[in-house]
Design an enzyme around this catalytic site. Structure first.
Site, PDB file in Angstrom:
ATOM      1  N   LYS A   1     -16.435  -7.071  10.052  1.00 11.05           N
ATOM      2  CA  LYS A   1     -17.061  -7.074  11.387  1.00 11.05           C
ATOM      3  C   LYS A   1     -16.020  -7.279  12.497  1.00 11.05           C
ATOM      4  O   LYS A   1     -16.187  -6.786  13.605  1.00 11.05           O
ATOM      5  CB  LYS A   1     -18.130  -8.181  11.462  1.00 11.05           C
ATOM      6  CG  LYS A   1     -19.315  -7.915  10.560  1.00 11.05           C
ATOM      7  CD  LYS A   1     -20.376  -7.051  11.244  1.00 11.05           C
ATOM      8  CE  LYS A   1     -21.589  -6.807  10.380  1.00 11.05           C
ATOM      9  NZ  LYS A   1     -21.387  -5.855   9.277  1.00 11.05           N
TER      10      LYS A   1
ATOM     11  N   ARG B   1      -1.870  -6.045  -8.384  1.00 12.78           N
ATOM     12  CA  ARG B   1      -0.679  -6.868  -8.153  1.00 12.78           C
ATOM     13  C   ARG B   1      -0.549  -7.968  -9.197  1.00 12.78           C
ATOM     14  O   ARG B   1       0.502  -8.223  -9.732  1.00 12.78           O
ATOM     15  CB  ARG B   1      -0.751  -7.512  -6.759  1.00 12.78           C
ATOM     16  CG  ARG B   1      -0.589  -6.525  -5.642  1.00 12.78           C
ATOM     17  CD  ARG B   1      -1.033  -7.114  -4.340  1.00 12.78           C
ATOM     18  NE  ARG B   1      -2.435  -7.492  -4.417  1.00 12.78           N
ATOM     19  CZ  ARG B   1      -3.174  -7.881  -3.385  1.00 12.78           C
ATOM     20  NH1 ARG B   1      -2.621  -7.990  -2.196  1.00 12.78           N
ATOM     21  NH2 ARG B   1      -4.443  -8.192  -3.532  1.00 12.78           N
TER      22      ARG B   1
ATOM     23  N   HIS C   1       0.849  -1.205   0.000  1.00 12.89           N
ATOM     24  CA  HIS C   1       0.000   0.000   0.000  1.00 12.89           C
ATOM     25  C   HIS C   1       0.884   1.255   0.000  1.00 12.89           C
ATOM     26  O   HIS C   1       0.632   2.198  -0.755  1.00 12.89           O
ATOM     27  CB  HIS C   1      -0.867   0.055   1.268  1.00 12.89           C
ATOM     28  CG  HIS C   1      -1.886  -1.044   1.410  1.00 12.89           C
ATOM     29  ND1 HIS C   1      -2.045  -1.768   2.557  1.00 12.89           N
ATOM     30  CD2 HIS C   1      -2.811  -1.515   0.533  1.00 12.89           C
ATOM     31  CE1 HIS C   1      -3.037  -2.642   2.395  1.00 12.89           C
ATOM     32  NE2 HIS C   1      -3.502  -2.512   1.172  1.00 12.89           N
TER      33      HIS C   1
ATOM     34  N   SER D   1      -2.797  -7.797   3.010  1.00 12.47           N
ATOM     35  CA  SER D   1      -3.091  -7.662   4.439  1.00 12.47           C
ATOM     36  C   SER D   1      -3.479  -9.020   5.027  1.00 12.47           C
ATOM     37  O   SER D   1      -3.080  -9.377   6.132  1.00 12.47           O
ATOM     38  CB  SER D   1      -4.240  -6.679   4.653  1.00 12.47           C
ATOM     39  OG  SER D   1      -3.890  -5.413   4.169  1.00 12.47           O
TER      40      SER D   1
END
Ligand code: PNS
Length: 167
Positions: A48, A97, A24, A135
């Site tokens: 969530k 990517r 990022h 991530s």
């Protein structure tokens, strides 16, 4: 606020950033060279049960980009194109990517174009060494005791360790 109406090129780089990775960061700094201003926009309420709260992610990104004057960090919810317009921007930056990213990114770009034809999506490739970094994988590797050094900013690694210790 610096908007497109001032003749400035303002871009929004949206995402979950849970956590921010060096992939990022690479895209954001490339964007900062192309645009007068780039806004890193963290989506609220995406997952969530995120690893980091929105507040923590905001703090991390602000720390990482503090030395870069034309990089701002903010949060948003609702439709991305509405947020982009509100900021006086007309460009969405997304990283690509691999081919596997393409299908979802194409859908999002075309949906966003349908919602607001004045907003253009610009895709950028990260440096080769980050083409496999996500991530999700960072969290998995860290959770299983593997090294993530060099894949995320130092502050992210520190915060992950702190979370691990506290429970
Ligand atoms: O880092 P991510 O999770 O791939 O980012 C996805 C994000 C935040 C760019 C996307 O979920 C988004 O734009 N959400 C906002 C809601 C919206 O505008 N949806 C319609 C666009 S297709």
């Amino acid at each position: 606020m610096v908007g497109a109406s001032d003749g400035k090129r303002v871009a929004v780089y949206p995402g979950s950033f849970d956590p921010l990775t060096n992939g990022h960061v690479d895209i954001i700094l490339r964007g900062a060279r192309l645009f007068d201003r780039i806004i890193v926009a963290l989506l609220e309420n995406a997952d969530k049960s995120p690893m980091f709260t929105v507040g923590e992610r905001l703090e991390i990104a602000k720390k990482v980009f503090a030395p870069h004057q034309n990089v701002d960090v903010d949060t948003f919810d609702g439709l991305l194109v509405d947020y982009v317009r509100l900021q006086g921007a007309n460009v969405i930056v997304r990283g690509l990517r691999a081919i596997s990213d393409f299908e979802f990114e194409l859908q999002m770009a075309l949906m966003n174009r349908r919602l607001n034809p004045d907003v253009e999506t610009v895709f950028m490739m990260p440096a080769e060494q980050y083409t496999y970094v996500s991530s999700r994988l960072v969290k998995e590797v860290f959770g299983l005791g593997g090294s993530i050094t060099g894949l995320v900013p130092e502050t992210v690694e520190t915060q992950l360790r702190r979370k691990q210790k506290s429970g």
